[in-house]
Design a protein around this motif. Structure first.
Motif, PDB file in Angstrom:
ATOM      1  N   LEU A  27       0.823  -1.213   0.000  1.00 50.77           N
ATOM      2  CA  LEU A  27       0.000   0.000   0.000  1.00 50.77           C
ATOM      3  C   LEU A  27       0.857   1.263   0.000  1.00 50.77           C
ATOM      4  O   LEU A  27       0.475   2.281  -0.587  1.00 50.77           O
ATOM      5  CB  LEU A  27      -0.936  -0.002   1.204  1.00 50.77           C
ATOM      6  CG  LEU A  27      -2.037  -1.069   1.184  1.00 50.77           C
ATOM      7  CD1 LEU A  27      -2.654  -1.227   2.570  1.00 50.77           C
ATOM      8  CD2 LEU A  27      -3.090  -0.732   0.143  1.00 50.77           C
ATOM      9  N   ALA A  28       1.996   1.212   0.666  1.00 49.94           N
ATOM     10  CA  ALA A  28       2.875   2.387   0.755  1.00 49.94           C
ATOM     11  C   ALA A  28       3.394   2.799  -0.616  1.00 49.94           C
ATOM     12  O   ALA A  28       3.759   3.959  -0.815  1.00 49.94           O
ATOM     13  CB  ALA A  28       4.041   2.110   1.706  1.00 49.94           C
ATOM     14  N   LEU A  29       3.415   1.882  -1.553  1.00 54.47           N
ATOM     15  CA  LEU A  29       3.860   2.205  -2.909  1.00 54.47           C
ATOM     16  C   LEU A  29       2.919   3.185  -3.607  1.00 54.47           C
ATOM     17  O   LEU A  29       3.325   3.873  -4.536  1.00 54.47           O
ATOM     18  CB  LEU A  29       3.981   0.930  -3.749  1.00 54.47           C
ATOM     19  CG  LEU A  29       5.059  -0.052  -3.314  1.00 54.47           C
ATOM     20  CD1 LEU A  29       4.898  -1.371  -4.063  1.00 54.47           C
ATOM     21  CD2 LEU A  29       6.444   0.528  -3.528  1.00 54.47           C
ATOM     22  N   ASP A  30       1.682   3.230  -3.142  1.00 58.48           N
ATOM     23  CA  ASP A  30       0.687   4.123  -3.736  1.00 58.48           C
ATOM     24  C   ASP A  30       0.626   5.416  -2.929  1.00 58.48           C
ATOM     25  O   ASP A  30       0.055   5.461  -1.844  1.00 58.48           O
ATOM     26  CB  ASP A  30      -0.684   3.438  -3.747  1.00 58.48           C
ATOM     27  CG  ASP A  30      -1.758   4.270  -4.418  1.00 58.48           C
ATOM     28  OD1 ASP A  30      -1.550   5.484  -4.662  1.00 58.48           O
ATOM     29  OD2 ASP A  30      -2.831   3.697  -4.693  1.00 58.48           O
ATOM     30  N   ASP A  31       1.221   6.443  -3.469  1.00 58.96           N
ATOM     31  CA  ASP A  31       1.332   7.746  -2.806  1.00 58.96           C
ATOM     32  C   ASP A  31      -0.015   8.394  -2.482  1.00 58.96           C
ATOM     33  O   ASP A  31      -0.103   9.271  -1.634  1.00 58.96           O
ATOM     34  CB  ASP A  31       2.127   8.680  -3.723  1.00 58.96           C
ATOM     35  CG  ASP A  31       3.069   9.566  -2.976  1.00 58.96           C
ATOM     36  OD1 ASP A  31       3.342   9.285  -1.805  1.00 58.96           O
ATOM     37  OD2 ASP A  31       3.530  10.550  -3.576  1.00 58.96           O
ATOM     38  N   SER A  32      -1.065   7.947  -3.139  1.00 56.80           N
ATOM     39  CA  SER A  32      -2.371   8.578  -2.934  1.00 56.80           C
ATOM     40  C   SER A  32      -3.107   8.045  -1.700  1.00 56.80           C
ATOM     41  O   SER A  32      -4.129   8.606  -1.311  1.00 56.80           O
ATOM     42  CB  SER A  32      -3.250   8.392  -4.178  1.00 56.80           C
ATOM     43  OG  SER A  32      -3.642   7.030  -4.292  1.00 56.80           O
ATOM     44  N   ILE A  33      -2.612   6.985  -1.092  1.00 62.06           N
ATOM     45  CA  ILE A  33      -3.281   6.410   0.075  1.00 62.06           C
ATOM     46  C   ILE A  33      -2.830   7.162   1.324  1.00 62.06           C
ATOM     47  O   ILE A  33      -1.647   7.150   1.676  1.00 62.06           O
ATOM     48  CB  ILE A  33      -2.990   4.903   0.216  1.00 62.06           C
ATOM     49  CG1 ILE A  33      -3.479   4.156  -1.024  1.00 62.06           C
ATOM     50  CG2 ILE A  33      -3.654   4.345   1.478  1.00 62.06           C
ATOM     51  CD1 ILE A  33      -3.106   2.692  -1.052  1.00 62.06           C
ATOM     52  N   ALA A  34      -3.777   7.800   1.987  1.00 63.49           N
ATOM     53  CA  ALA A  34      -3.487   8.567   3.204  1.00 63.49           C
ATOM     54  C   ALA A  34      -3.075   7.630   4.339  1.00 63.49           C
ATOM     55  O   ALA A  34      -3.456   6.450   4.352  1.00 63.49           O
ATOM     56  CB  ALA A  34      -4.723   9.370   3.604  1.00 63.49           C
ATOM     57  N   PRO A  35      -2.306   8.148   5.305  1.00 65.62           N
ATOM     58  CA  PRO A  35      -1.814   7.296   6.396  1.00 65.62           C
ATOM     59  C   PRO A  35      -2.901   6.521   7.148  1.00 65.62           C
ATOM     60  O   PRO A  35      -2.732   5.328   7.411  1.00 65.62           O
ATOM     61  CB  PRO A  35      -1.093   8.285   7.312  1.00 65.62           C
ATOM     62  CG  PRO A  35      -0.598   9.336   6.368  1.00 65.62           C
ATOM     63  CD  PRO A  35      -1.699   9.482   5.353  1.00 65.62           C
ATOM     64  N   ALA A  36      -4.020   7.148   7.495  1.00 66.87           N
ATOM     65  CA  ALA A  36      -5.063   6.432   8.238  1.00 66.87           C
ATOM     66  C   ALA A  36      -5.661   5.308   7.396  1.00 66.87           C
ATOM     67  O   ALA A  36      -5.895   4.197   7.895  1.00 66.87           O
ATOM     68  CB  ALA A  36      -6.152   7.402   8.699  1.00 66.87           C
ATOM     69  N   LEU A  65       8.919   0.633   5.267  1.00 62.49           N
ATOM     70  CA  LEU A  65       7.691   1.268   4.786  1.00 62.49           C
ATOM     71  C   LEU A  65       7.986   2.659   4.236  1.00 62.49           C
ATOM     72  O   LEU A  65       7.455   3.050   3.183  1.00 62.49           O
ATOM     73  CB  LEU A  65       6.656   1.335   5.903  1.00 62.49           C
ATOM     74  CG  LEU A  65       6.183  -0.024   6.426  1.00 62.49           C
ATOM     75  CD1 LEU A  65       5.278   0.149   7.637  1.00 62.49           C
ATOM     76  CD2 LEU A  65       5.504  -0.833   5.335  1.00 62.49           C
ATOM     77  N   PHE A  66       8.849   3.402   4.929  1.00 67.94           N
ATOM     78  CA  PHE A  66       9.252   4.721   4.453  1.00 67.94           C
ATOM     79  C   PHE A  66       9.898   4.608   3.072  1.00 67.94           C
ATOM     80  O   PHE A  66       9.614   5.379   2.168  1.00 67.94           O
ATOM     81  CB  PHE A  66      10.213   5.380   5.451  1.00 67.94           C
ATOM     82  CG  PHE A  66      10.612   6.767   5.051  1.00 67.94           C
ATOM     83  CD1 PHE A  66       9.879   7.853   5.490  1.00 67.94           C
ATOM     84  CD2 PHE A  66      11.705   6.982   4.233  1.00 67.94           C
ATOM     85  CE1 PHE A  66      10.232   9.143   5.106  1.00 67.94           C
ATOM     86  CE2 PHE A  66      12.072   8.266   3.843  1.00 67.94           C
ATOM     87  CZ  PHE A  66      11.325   9.351   4.286  1.00 67.94           C
ATOM     88  N   GLY A  67      10.776   3.633   2.914  1.00 70.07           N
ATOM     89  CA  GLY A  67      11.440   3.425   1.631  1.00 70.07           C
ATOM     90  C   GLY A  67      10.468   3.062   0.529  1.00 70.07           C
ATOM     91  O   GLY A  67      10.596   3.543  -0.601  1.00 70.07           O
ATOM     92  N   ALA A  68       9.482   2.220   0.844  1.00 68.36           N
ATOM     93  CA  ALA A  68       8.482   1.852  -0.161  1.00 68.36           C
ATOM     94  C   ALA A  68       7.704   3.081  -0.612  1.00 68.36           C
ATOM     95  O   ALA A  68       7.408   3.233  -1.797  1.00 68.36           O
ATOM     96  CB  ALA A  68       7.534   0.791   0.404  1.00 68.36           C
ATOM     97  N   ARG A  69       7.391   3.968   0.318  1.00 64.62           N
ATOM     98  CA  ARG A  69       6.599   5.165  -0.022  1.00 64.62           C
ATOM     99  C   ARG A  69       7.444   6.218  -0.737  1.00 64.62           C
ATOM    100  O   ARG A  69       7.003   6.831  -1.689  1.00 64.62           O
ATOM    101  CB  ARG A  69       5.992   5.733   1.257  1.00 64.62           C
ATOM    102  CG  ARG A  69       5.378   7.122   1.219  1.00 64.62           C
ATOM    103  CD  ARG A  69       4.135   7.322   0.344  1.00 64.62           C
ATOM    104  NE  ARG A  69       3.047   6.416   0.497  1.00 64.62           N
ATOM    105  CZ  ARG A  69       1.899   6.661   1.100  1.00 64.62           C
ATOM    106  NH1 ARG A  69       1.699   7.813   1.700  1.00 64.62           N
ATOM    107  NH2 ARG A  69       0.945   5.759   1.122  1.00 64.62           N
TER     108      ARG A  69
END
Length: 164
Positions: free
Chosen positions: A30-39, A126-130
């Motif tokens: 999911l982190a790969l998709d920049d449009s997904i908000a953290p919550a 996760l940070f790296g994936a995003r």
């Protein structure tokens, strides 16, 4: 989910450990998709994980994103230890709390104490994936042990993921 569970089962015999592996694998995808908000990322990463040790922690983490509790309160609610249910959600929350600032994210992880290297590694993945490697502080990347080997492995994994 099934592939993540199979991979996690190699090193985690307990269902809580497998669930932690699934949670983080889903979060990384999911982190790969920049449009997904953290919550939304927190909630969607936990889809299919019904163990109460995770459900309560995920619900707490989603609510905590709005109020940004102290490390002490976070540690008490989520845990900061080696057991998967006391570290995986904590790492996911640390990332969701600071998804764009690596140093702030890691400062929060350090403040949590406990199994800092494991929680930091999971949050960092996760940070790296995003954000990719370019979002990491250059001075830290330059000091990375076996950097060339890691980069070769990353390129090989990426190439293997591409359609033939």
């Amino acid at each position: 989910r099934a592939a993540a569970a199979d991979a996690a089962a190699i090193t985690h015999a307990h269902p809580l450990g497998v669930a932690g592996g699934v949670l983080l694998a889903q979060a990384a995808a999911l982190a790969l998709d920049d449009s997904i908000a953290p919550a939304a990322l927190l909630r969607r990463a936990a889809e299919g994980i019904e163990l109460p040790e995770y459900r309560g922690r995920i619900d707490w983490a989603v609510a905590a994103l709005k109020r940004r509790p102290s490390a002490e309160e976070t540690r008490a609610a989520l845990g900061n230890w080696v057991r998967a249910h006391e570290s995986a959600v904590t790492a996911l929350y640390a990332f969701a709390r600071e998804p764009r600032d690596f140093m702030k994210m890691m400062a929060f992880v350090f403040e949590l104490g406990g199994d800092v290297d494991t929680i930091g590694a999971m949050a960092g993945a996760l940070f790296g994936a995003r954000n990719g490697v370019s979002a990491l502080p250059a001075e830290l990347v330059a000091r990375l042990e076996q950097r060339e080997r890691i980069e070769r492995a990353a390129r090989a994994l990426f190439a293997a993921s591409l359609p033939s």
